[in-house]
Write a protein that holds these residues in place. Structure first.
Motif, short mmCIF file in Angstrom:
data_model
loop_
_atom_site.label_atom_id
_atom_site.label_comp_id
_atom_site.label_asym_id
_atom_site.label_seq_id
_atom_site.Cartn_x
_atom_site.Cartn_y
_atom_site.Cartn_z
N VAL A 128 0.86 -1.19 0.00
CA VAL A 128 0.00 0.00 0.00
C VAL A 128 0.89 1.23 0.00
O VAL A 128 2.00 1.18 0.55
N PRO A 129 0.44 2.37 -0.57
CA PRO A 129 -0.82 2.51 -1.28
C PRO A 129 -0.87 1.70 -2.58
O PRO A 129 0.17 1.39 -3.18
N ASP A 132 -2.41 2.35 -9.62
CA ASP A 132 -3.27 1.96 -10.76
C ASP A 132 -2.70 0.78 -11.54
O ASP A 132 -3.45 0.03 -12.16
N ASN A 133 -1.37 0.67 -11.54
CA ASN A 133 -0.77 -0.36 -12.40
C ASN A 133 -0.49 -1.67 -11.67
O ASN A 133 0.14 -2.56 -12.22
N MET A 134 -0.96 -1.79 -10.41
CA MET A 134 -0.76 -3.07 -9.72
C MET A 134 -1.62 -4.15 -10.34
O MET A 134 -2.70 -3.88 -10.86
N VAL A 221 -7.74 -0.66 8.50
CA VAL A 221 -7.67 0.67 7.89
C VAL A 221 -8.20 0.59 6.46
O VAL A 221 -7.79 -0.27 5.68
N ARG A 222 -9.12 1.50 6.13
CA ARG A 222 -9.66 1.56 4.77
C ARG A 222 -9.65 3.00 4.28
O ARG A 222 -9.60 3.95 5.06
N ASP A 223 -9.76 3.13 2.94
CA ASP A 223 -9.74 4.43 2.29
C ASP A 223 -11.19 4.79 1.93
O ASP A 223 -11.84 4.08 1.16
N ALA A 288 -5.41 -5.99 6.54
CA ALA A 288 -5.25 -4.98 7.59
C ALA A 288 -5.44 -3.57 7.02
O ALA A 288 -6.14 -2.75 7.60
N VAL A 289 -4.80 -3.29 5.88
CA VAL A 289 -4.78 -1.91 5.37
C VAL A 289 -5.04 -1.91 3.86
O VAL A 289 -4.37 -2.65 3.11
N LEU A 290 -5.99 -1.09 3.42
CA LEU A 290 -6.20 -0.88 1.97
C LEU A 290 -6.31 0.62 1.73
O LEU A 290 -7.26 1.26 2.20
N ILE A 291 -5.34 1.18 1.04
CA ILE A 291 -5.35 2.62 0.74
C ILE A 291 -4.99 2.79 -0.74
O ILE A 291 -4.11 2.10 -1.26
N ALA A 292 -5.69 3.72 -1.38
CA ALA A 292 -5.45 3.97 -2.81
C ALA A 292 -4.35 4.99 -3.03
O ALA A 292 -4.21 5.93 -2.25
#
Ligand code: NAD
Length: 331
Positions: A128-129, A132-134, A221-223, A288-292
């Motif tokens: 994270v973050p 777009d290209n992941m 944790v979320r965005d 656990a964590v996802l953020i853009a």
């Protein structure tokens, strides 16, 4: 310009329709089977077709009659849990339905498509973050339907010259500033409406699934991205498609993460209600964590978020829920 909005009576689609309807340049046609959407969320004067995207005859009639220039495709079945229990239904609605829509577009020479994709395509992202290209790595049928459609769009560009934009939303939330439209899913699975149901006395407590993650307070944790900001991203995406004639995929989030406890605290501040929370076991498959990483959408589309604090987001949701205690109450 004529825009066909599939799923335009749903939560995010209705906010897009509201934003588009304030601008002169667009003629809007909403297509929705109302399986989950709400006719009351559509402003007066907007053309509405009650139809199912899996109904080829209905699509043929609608495309012949309205001759849209662009399709914005929101409609889908959206529950991860349901998709695990009934994957065939999910692939039928989300993938086959999209194929029929793309076939109608091809037949009627409609070149532009904007797709409601999801951060879910990234699964348990290892980094994270999330950029777009992941590489997509879906871990449930719902997420896979989105990843499959993204691939289908790339092949359709190659074969038929379709131009598209995939918008991968992170956690859509909040409500229109008027408080007239907002989030009313059935069943409700999204965190903020569930927390606000506690403040409204409709549920006793909110469950926190796991407080032993490696995050600042142990909760996930979320965005969170405001639904009106998602709507304006669609309009920017549309302008980009027409201007540049180029396909793209963007992550749409705020680039900031909030823990579940921080969201509950924001709701306590906004509602002045103690909001009881109960810690339960972790859910399987919850990262656990996802953020853009959303700066690319900002730079390329010229998109700018209006809602920058979680309090403002929760306050907008509260305005809607307070005045719609039973949602739209139309099912
Ligand atoms: P929603 O359920 O409120 O809206 C979906 C709409 O599509 C509903 O009005 C429903 O009646 C309609 N619909 C479903 N199947 C249909 C069919 N076969 N024919 C015609 N209409 C049909 O959901 P939402 O939260 O507004 O989500 C909109 C889109 O955004 C979906 O594609 C969803 O996967 C995607 N998305 C949502 C979120 C989120 O946080 N809500 C996050 C990521 C992606």
């Amino acid at each position: 310009m004529k825009i066909l909005v599939s799923g335009g009576a749903g939560y995010i689609g209705s906010h897009l329709v509201r934003e588009l309807s304030t601008q002169q340049d667009y003629e809007i046609i909403v297509l929705d089977n109302l399986s989950k959407g709400h006719i009351k969320s559509i402003p007066n004067g907007i053309k509405f077709e009650k139809a199912d995207v899996r109904d080829k005859k209905a699509l043929e009639r609608i495309f012949s009659e309205y001759k849209p220039d662009v399709v914005m495709h929101f409609c889908a079945s959206i529950s991860v849990e349901e998709s695990v229990a009934d994957p065939l239904e999910y692939y039928e609605n989300n993938v086959v339905g999209t194929i029929y829509l793309l076939q109608a577009m091809k037949k009627h020479n409609v070149k532009y498509f904007i797709f409601s994709s999801s951060a879910a395509i990234f699964g348990n992202a290892k980094k994270v973050p999330i950029t777009d290209n992941m590489r997509p790595d879906p871990i449930n049928p719902y997420a896979d339907t989105k990843a499959v459609v993204e691939k289908l769009l790339a092949w359709s560009e190659n074969a038929y010259g379709l131009k598209y934009i995939c918008l991968r939303y992170f956690n859509a939330c909040g409500a229109h500033e008027s408080g007239e439209i907002g989030e009313d899913h059935d069943p409700e699975t999204h965190l903020i409406p569930l927390i606000l149901q506690v403040a409204l006395g409709q549920r006793d407590s909110i469950s926190i699934f796991g407080d032993d993650y490696e995050t600042k307070d142990g909760t996930c944790v979320r965005d969170y991205i405001h639904v009106t900001d998602l709507a304006t991203a669609h309009i920017k995406a549309l302008e980009y498609l027409i201007r540049e004639n180029k396909s793209q995929s963007f992550n749409l989030g705020s680039g900031e993460g909030y823990t579940v406890k921080e969201i509950i605290n924001a709701a306590r501040n906004v509602t002045s209600h103690p909001i009881q929370a109960v810690v339960e076991a972790r859910r399987i498959g919850d990262p656990a964590v996802l953020i853009a990483e959303s700066t690319r959408a900002e730079q390329i589309l010229g998109w700018k978020r209006k809602y920058n604090t979680i309090e403002d987001i929760v306050a907008s949701a509260w305005k809607y829920h307070k005045s719609h205690i039973n949602g739209y109450n139309d099912h």
